[in-house]
Design a protein around this motif. Structure first.
Motif, PDB file in Angstrom:
ATOM      1  N   ASN A  25       1.111  -0.904   0.013  1.00 47.33           N
ATOM      2  CA  ASN A  25      -0.089  -0.085   0.401  1.00 47.33           C
ATOM      3  C   ASN A  25       1.048   1.274   0.347  1.00 47.33           C
ATOM      4  O   ASN A  25       0.751   2.166   0.710  1.00 47.33           O
ATOM      5  CB  ASN A  25      -1.020  -0.076   1.329  1.00 47.33           C
ATOM      6  N   ALA A  26       2.455   1.380  -0.715  1.00 42.40           N
ATOM      7  CA  ALA A  26       2.349   2.161  -0.954  1.00 42.40           C
ATOM      8  C   ALA A  26       3.762   2.063  -1.846  1.00 42.40           C
ATOM      9  O   ALA A  26       3.872   1.119  -2.454  1.00 42.40           O
ATOM     10  CB  ALA A  26       4.030   2.495   0.624  1.00 42.40           C
ATOM     11  N   GLY A  54       4.990   7.638  -6.993  1.00 49.03           N
ATOM     12  CA  GLY A  54       4.348   6.790  -7.744  1.00 49.03           C
ATOM     13  C   GLY A  54       2.780   6.415  -7.989  1.00 49.03           C
ATOM     14  O   GLY A  54       2.781   6.266  -7.097  1.00 49.03           O
ATOM     15  N   GLU A  55       2.581   5.264  -9.142  1.00 46.86           N
ATOM     16  CA  GLU A  55       2.394   4.412  -8.831  1.00 46.86           C
ATOM     17  C   GLU A  55       2.320   3.437  -8.311  1.00 46.86           C
ATOM     18  O   GLU A  55       3.609   2.530  -8.359  1.00 46.86           O
ATOM     19  CB  GLU A  55       1.558   4.049 -10.119  1.00 46.86           C
ATOM     20  N   PHE A  56       1.335   2.577  -7.252  1.00 46.93           N
ATOM     21  CA  PHE A  56       1.038   1.533  -6.788  1.00 46.93           C
ATOM     22  C   PHE A  56       0.214   0.728  -6.502  1.00 46.93           C
ATOM     23  O   PHE A  56      -0.558   1.856  -6.653  1.00 46.93           O
ATOM     24  CB  PHE A  56       1.509   2.018  -5.216  1.00 46.93           C
ATOM     25  N   PRO A  57       0.084  -0.581  -6.107  1.00 45.60           N
ATOM     26  CA  PRO A  57      -0.804  -1.716  -5.920  1.00 45.60           C
ATOM     27  C   PRO A  57      -1.270  -1.503  -4.590  1.00 45.60           C
ATOM     28  O   PRO A  57      -0.548  -0.755  -3.498  1.00 45.60           O
ATOM     29  CB  PRO A  57      -0.339  -2.329  -6.339  1.00 45.60           C
ATOM     30  N   ALA A  58      -2.400  -1.569  -3.926  1.00 45.01           N
ATOM     31  CA  ALA A  58      -3.417  -1.178  -2.753  1.00 45.01           C
ATOM     32  C   ALA A  58      -3.678  -2.544  -3.092  1.00 45.01           C
ATOM     33  O   ALA A  58      -5.133  -2.780  -3.754  1.00 45.01           O
ATOM     34  CB  ALA A  58      -2.830  -0.070  -2.575  1.00 45.01           C
ATOM     35  N   ALA A  59      -3.812  -2.694  -1.481  1.00 43.05           N
ATOM     36  CA  ALA A  59      -5.251  -3.761  -0.589  1.00 43.05           C
ATOM     37  C   ALA A  59      -5.677  -3.698   0.494  1.00 43.05           C
ATOM     38  O   ALA A  59      -4.109  -4.328   1.426  1.00 43.05           O
ATOM     39  CB  ALA A  59      -5.269  -4.853  -0.947  1.00 43.05           C
ATOM     40  N   SER A  60      -6.439  -3.109   0.907  1.00 41.86           N
ATOM     41  CA  SER A  60      -6.751  -3.204   2.321  1.00 41.86           C
ATOM     42  C   SER A  60      -8.874  -3.363   2.440  1.00 41.86           C
ATOM     43  O   SER A  60      -9.389  -3.033   2.079  1.00 41.86           O
ATOM     44  CB  SER A  60      -6.818  -2.044   3.145  1.00 41.86           C
ATOM     45  N   GLY A  61      -8.913  -4.526   2.505  1.00 37.29           N
ATOM     46  CA  GLY A  61     -10.538  -5.410   3.050  1.00 37.29           C
ATOM     47  C   GLY A  61     -11.051  -5.590   1.122  1.00 37.29           C
ATOM     48  O   GLY A  61     -10.628  -5.586   0.765  1.00 37.29           O
TER      49      GLY A  61
END
Length: 135
Positions: A25-26, A54-61
């Motif tokens: 998430n960063a 920069g662009e980044f993938p993120a996942a939380s719930g």
């Protein structure tokens, strides 16, 4: 005064042995640079700051943005896009009132719509006025 900060992370996401994707998430790269001016005699100060991410993938719930990964899930939402923002602040002591100051702070001065995480709305300009009294 001049200040700068930056960070680098070698990997933004990992696959676990069970198969799910773990996102940090960063972004891999992010940073800021700022220039501040202070005139103590007149009680004035100001700062201008550039923030880059920069662009980044993120996942939380239920909030997942993993489409930028090499092998994303079929129903993957877009990742958090890269953005560059400009912030400014101005501050002045209140004449005749020792310890009092007024500050105007504007984040995202150029009103660049950006999203800081999947599932949240675009954020625009934010202006704040602060009255401060030190005693």
């Amino acid at each position: 005064s001049l200040a700068a900060s930056g960070s680098y992370v070698s990997e933004e996401a990992f696959r676990t042995e069970r198969g799910p994707i773990f996102a940090l998430n960063a972004p891999t790269r992010k940073g800021s640079v700022s220039l501040e001016y202070r005139d103590s005699e007149r009680g004035l100060s100001g700062e201008i700051r550039a923030r880059l991410s920069g662009e980044f993938p993120a996942a939380s719930g239920v909030f997942e943005g993993l489409a930028c990964l090499g092998d994303p899930p079929e129903d993957a939402e877009p990742c958090v896009r890269s953005y560059a923002l400009l912030d400014v602040s101005l501050s002045s002591e209140v004449p005749g009132v020792p310890g009092a100051a007024v500050q105007l702070s504007v984040q995202n001065l150029l009103d660049e719509g950006y999203r800081s995480f999947p599932g949240v709305p675009d954020v625009g300009r934010l202006a704040l006025v602060r009255l401060q009294y030190d005693f």
